[in-house]
Design a protein around this motif. Structure first.
Motif, mmCIF file in Angstrom:
data_model
loop_
_atom_site.group_PDB
_atom_site.id
_atom_site.type_symbol
_atom_site.label_atom_id
_atom_site.label_comp_id
_atom_site.label_asym_id
_atom_site.label_seq_id
_atom_site.Cartn_x
_atom_site.Cartn_y
_atom_site.Cartn_z
ATOM 1 N N LEU A 101 0.824 -1.209 0.000
ATOM 2 C CA LEU A 101 0.000 0.000 0.000
ATOM 3 C C LEU A 101 0.860 1.262 0.000
ATOM 4 O O LEU A 101 0.535 2.258 -0.660
ATOM 5 C CB LEU A 101 -0.913 -0.001 1.235
ATOM 6 N N ALA A 102 1.986 1.208 0.738
ATOM 7 C CA ALA A 102 2.848 2.381 0.829
ATOM 8 C C ALA A 102 3.483 2.732 -0.513
ATOM 9 O O ALA A 102 3.846 3.884 -0.745
ATOM 10 C CB ALA A 102 3.934 2.142 1.881
ATOM 11 N N GLU A 103 3.611 1.737 -1.379
ATOM 12 C CA GLU A 103 4.144 2.028 -2.715
ATOM 13 C C GLU A 103 3.300 3.080 -3.419
ATOM 14 O O GLU A 103 3.816 3.906 -4.176
ATOM 15 C CB GLU A 103 4.199 0.754 -3.565
ATOM 16 N N MET A 104 1.993 3.051 -3.155
ATOM 17 C CA MET A 104 1.103 3.991 -3.828
ATOM 18 C C MET A 104 1.312 5.429 -3.358
ATOM 19 O O MET A 104 0.895 6.370 -4.016
ATOM 20 C CB MET A 104 -0.356 3.562 -3.625
ATOM 21 N N SER A 105 1.998 5.603 -2.201
ATOM 22 C CA SER A 105 2.273 6.958 -1.709
ATOM 23 C C SER A 105 3.463 7.583 -2.412
ATOM 24 O O SER A 105 3.766 8.754 -2.198
ATOM 25 C CB SER A 105 2.555 6.919 -0.209
ATOM 26 N N GLY A 106 4.152 6.796 -3.247
ATOM 27 C CA GLY A 106 5.338 7.288 -3.937
ATOM 28 C C GLY A 106 6.635 6.913 -3.253
ATOM 29 O O GLY A 106 7.716 7.180 -3.781
ATOM 30 N N LEU A 107 6.562 6.242 -2.082
ATOM 31 C CA LEU A 107 7.791 5.852 -1.381
ATOM 32 C C LEU A 107 8.634 4.870 -2.185
ATOM 33 O O LEU A 107 9.834 4.740 -1.947
ATOM 34 C CB LEU A 107 7.442 5.237 -0.024
ATOM 35 N N ALA A 108 7.992 4.186 -3.132
ATOM 36 C CA ALA A 108 8.736 3.222 -3.944
ATOM 37 C C ALA A 108 9.740 3.902 -4.861
ATOM 38 O O ALA A 108 10.603 3.233 -5.436
ATOM 39 C CB ALA A 108 7.775 2.366 -4.774
ATOM 40 N N ARG A 109 9.619 5.225 -5.028
ATOM 41 C CA ARG A 109 10.587 5.962 -5.834
ATOM 42 C C ARG A 109 11.263 7.059 -4.997
ATOM 43 O O ARG A 109 11.567 8.143 -5.494
ATOM 44 C CB ARG A 109 9.913 6.561 -7.069
ATOM 45 N N CYS A 110 11.505 6.742 -3.736
ATOM 46 C CA CYS A 110 12.107 7.707 -2.820
ATOM 47 C C CYS A 110 13.541 8.039 -3.247
ATOM 48 O O CYS A 110 14.314 7.162 -3.663
ATOM 49 C CB CYS A 110 12.116 7.139 -1.406
ATOM 50 N N VAL A 111 13.886 9.301 -3.130
ATOM 51 C CA VAL A 111 15.246 9.781 -3.362
ATOM 52 C C VAL A 111 15.943 9.862 -2.012
ATOM 53 O O VAL A 111 15.410 10.444 -1.066
ATOM 54 C CB VAL A 111 15.220 11.166 -4.042
ATOM 55 N N LEU A 112 17.128 9.261 -1.903
ATOM 56 C CA LEU A 112 17.883 9.276 -0.652
ATOM 57 C C LEU A 112 19.156 10.092 -0.839
ATOM 58 O O LEU A 112 19.992 9.771 -1.693
ATOM 59 C CB LEU A 112 18.220 7.854 -0.210
ATOM 60 N N LEU A 113 19.299 11.139 -0.051
ATOM 61 C CA LEU A 113 20.455 12.031 -0.123
ATOM 62 C C LEU A 113 21.660 11.434 0.591
ATOM 63 O O LEU A 113 21.521 10.750 1.607
ATOM 64 C CB LEU A 113 20.125 13.367 0.541
ATOM 65 N N GLY A 114 22.849 11.712 0.063
ATOM 66 C CA GLY A 114 24.071 11.255 0.716
ATOM 67 C C GLY A 114 24.181 9.759 0.789
ATOM 68 O O GLY A 114 24.883 9.218 1.647
ATOM 69 N N ASN A 115 23.498 9.075 -0.138
ATOM 70 C CA ASN A 115 23.289 7.635 0.036
ATOM 71 C C ASN A 115 24.193 6.792 -0.850
ATOM 72 O O ASN A 115 23.820 6.386 -1.942
ATOM 73 C CB ASN A 115 21.823 7.283 -0.253
ATOM 74 N N LEU A 116 25.385 6.539 -0.371
ATOM 75 C CA LEU A 116 26.241 5.531 -0.984
ATOM 76 C C LEU A 116 25.721 4.152 -0.599
ATOM 77 O O LEU A 116 25.030 4.013 0.411
ATOM 78 C CB LEU A 116 27.681 5.703 -0.493
ATOM 79 N N PRO A 117 26.045 3.125 -1.373
ATOM 80 C CA PRO A 117 25.531 1.781 -1.045
ATOM 81 C C PRO A 117 26.318 1.135 0.093
ATOM 82 O O PRO A 117 26.957 0.103 -0.056
ATOM 83 C CB PRO A 117 25.726 1.019 -2.368
ATOM 84 N N LEU A 118 26.255 1.771 1.258
ATOM 85 C CA LEU A 118 26.958 1.321 2.454
ATOM 86 C C LEU A 118 25.969 1.280 3.610
ATOM 87 O O LEU A 118 25.060 2.120 3.682
ATOM 88 C CB LEU A 118 28.102 2.277 2.807
ATOM 89 N N SER A 119 26.160 0.350 4.521
ATOM 90 C CA SER A 119 25.224 0.228 5.645
ATOM 91 C C SER A 119 25.200 1.492 6.491
ATOM 92 O O SER A 119 24.150 1.891 6.998
ATOM 93 C CB SER A 119 25.591 -0.978 6.511
ATOM 94 N N THR A 120 26.357 2.124 6.660
ATOM 95 C CA THR A 120 26.440 3.368 7.422
ATOM 96 C C THR A 120 27.093 4.434 6.556
ATOM 97 O O THR A 120 28.273 4.330 6.214
ATOM 98 C CB THR A 120 27.258 3.177 8.713
#
Length: 353
Positions: free
Chosen positions: A87-106
């Motif tokens: 259901l949350a996909e319909m809110s647009g969260l499925a295409r969320c933009v993440l700032l400063g987001n390298l593919p690292l856990s931290t």
């Protein structure tokens, strides 16, 4: 805007630049693209990523990953969480933009508050009709940045408990025991000693622990990522070699100023428990951080074991800005505040964090 030194080595990952490694060629289950705003990375999730790793997909981080973890004991709640994710996909969260987001856990982007705020302004101008997020925020370290983000209509949700070893040699008895095991059974392997064969062994160890033993929603790092991270020095590889000369465990260190994190690690799961390869690796990492005078952020998970070795728990948050900004934030702020009240640090630890 210049690239913060800690992020610059990772510019080899870029979906917009010909010749660079696309994010999905670095992390097979990323289901996202990565671009750069000046010196700040930005990942954009792609819709339909039901199996997307939690690093790039908030729906995986907040709903699908925990649902999979609790499914054996609480199947009804797990199914409800999976339905909620749909259901949350319909809110647009499925295409969320993440700032400063390298593919690292931290990520350590929040240590560069000014650059991140400039990037946030640019992202709002470009992506303000969708969700924008920022992981790895801590009020104890990033209070001024968080206050500015809230002025830009972001709100905070508690995300996970991370464990931090203060600067200086650990004194906990469990660490001393593991340090003795390290000295008895293993020899540290430096970055320069790794070659293609050892990097592939390390990748197999990571996959055996994090993908096969834990969750397929952990990042599935490719051989290309391991190779480029090693070649560029974006990550410093270290390992432990047993008395027979075999690689028993490895870790890849990300350092920024006085902070050390370990985005990649693994051990030979075929070794007997008494070999203690993982415990020896952790002792090696704690010792390295102490020798270098670094604060060791050891991410989340295995909380009890980390506390017994001297780590301090810290609650980490993710900030979100909903589509349209201010009026939706005013609607969501009370709910976010209620969640923060119900999920303090102690509640996470009580649940095994």
């Amino acid at each position: 805007m210049t690239a913060p030194a800690s992020m610059a080595p990772f510019t080899f990952i870029n979906d917009a630049e010909p010749g660079a490694l696309p994010l999905r060629a670095a992390v097979a289950n990323a289901a996202a693209e990565l671009h750069w705003l000046g010196g700040v990375p930005l990942s954009r999730a792609l819709r339909g990523g039901d199996a997307a790793c939690y690093l790039t997909a908030p729906l995986s981080a907040f709903l699908r990953y925990p649902a999979a973890e609790i499914a054996p004991e609480r199947p009804r709640l797990a199914k409800a969480m999976q339905r909620l994710a749909g259901l949350a996909e319909m809110s647009g969260l499925a295409r969320c933009v993440l700032l400063g987001n390298l593919p690292l856990s931290t990520n350590l982007a929040a240590e560069h508050g000014d650059a991140l705020l400039h990037a946030a302004e640019a992202a709002i101008n470009k992506y303000g009709n969708g969700w924008i997020g920022l992981r790895n925020l801590r009020p104890d370290r990033h209070a001024p940045l968080i206050a500015e983000l809230e002025r830009q209509d972001f709100f905070l949700l508690p995300a996970r408990v991370i464990y931090e070893f203060p600067q200086g040699e650990a004194r906990a008895s469990h660490y001393k025991r593991d340090r003795a095991l390290l000295r008895k059974l293993y020899t540290p392997l430096p970055h320069a000693a790794f070659d293609a064969a050892l990097l592939e062994q390390a990748r197999a160890m990571y996959a055996a622990v994090y993908l096969e033993r834990h969750s397929r929603l952990n990042p599935d790092y490719t051989a290309a990522f391991f190779a480029r991270a090693w070649e560029t020095g974006a990550l410093e590889f270290t390992g432990l070699v047993g008395n027979g000369g075999e690689l028993a465990a490895f870790a890849a260190i990300h350092r920024q100023q006085d902070i050390m994190t370990v985005p990649l690690l693994g051990h030979d799961v075929a070794l007997p428990r008494e070999a203690g390869a993982y415990r020896a690796l952790v002792a090696h990492l704690i010792s390295l951080s102490a020798q270098r005078g670094l604060l060791f952020n050891f991410s989340s998970g295995a909380g009890d074991a980390k506390r017994k070795r001297g780590a301090e728990p810290k609650l980490e948050y993710t900030a979100f800005r909903p589509p349209g900004g201010a009026w939706r934030t005013r609607l969501l702020q009370p709910l976010a505040g209620f969640i923060r009240q119900r999920l303090p640090l102690e509640a996470f630890i009580a649940q095994g964090a």
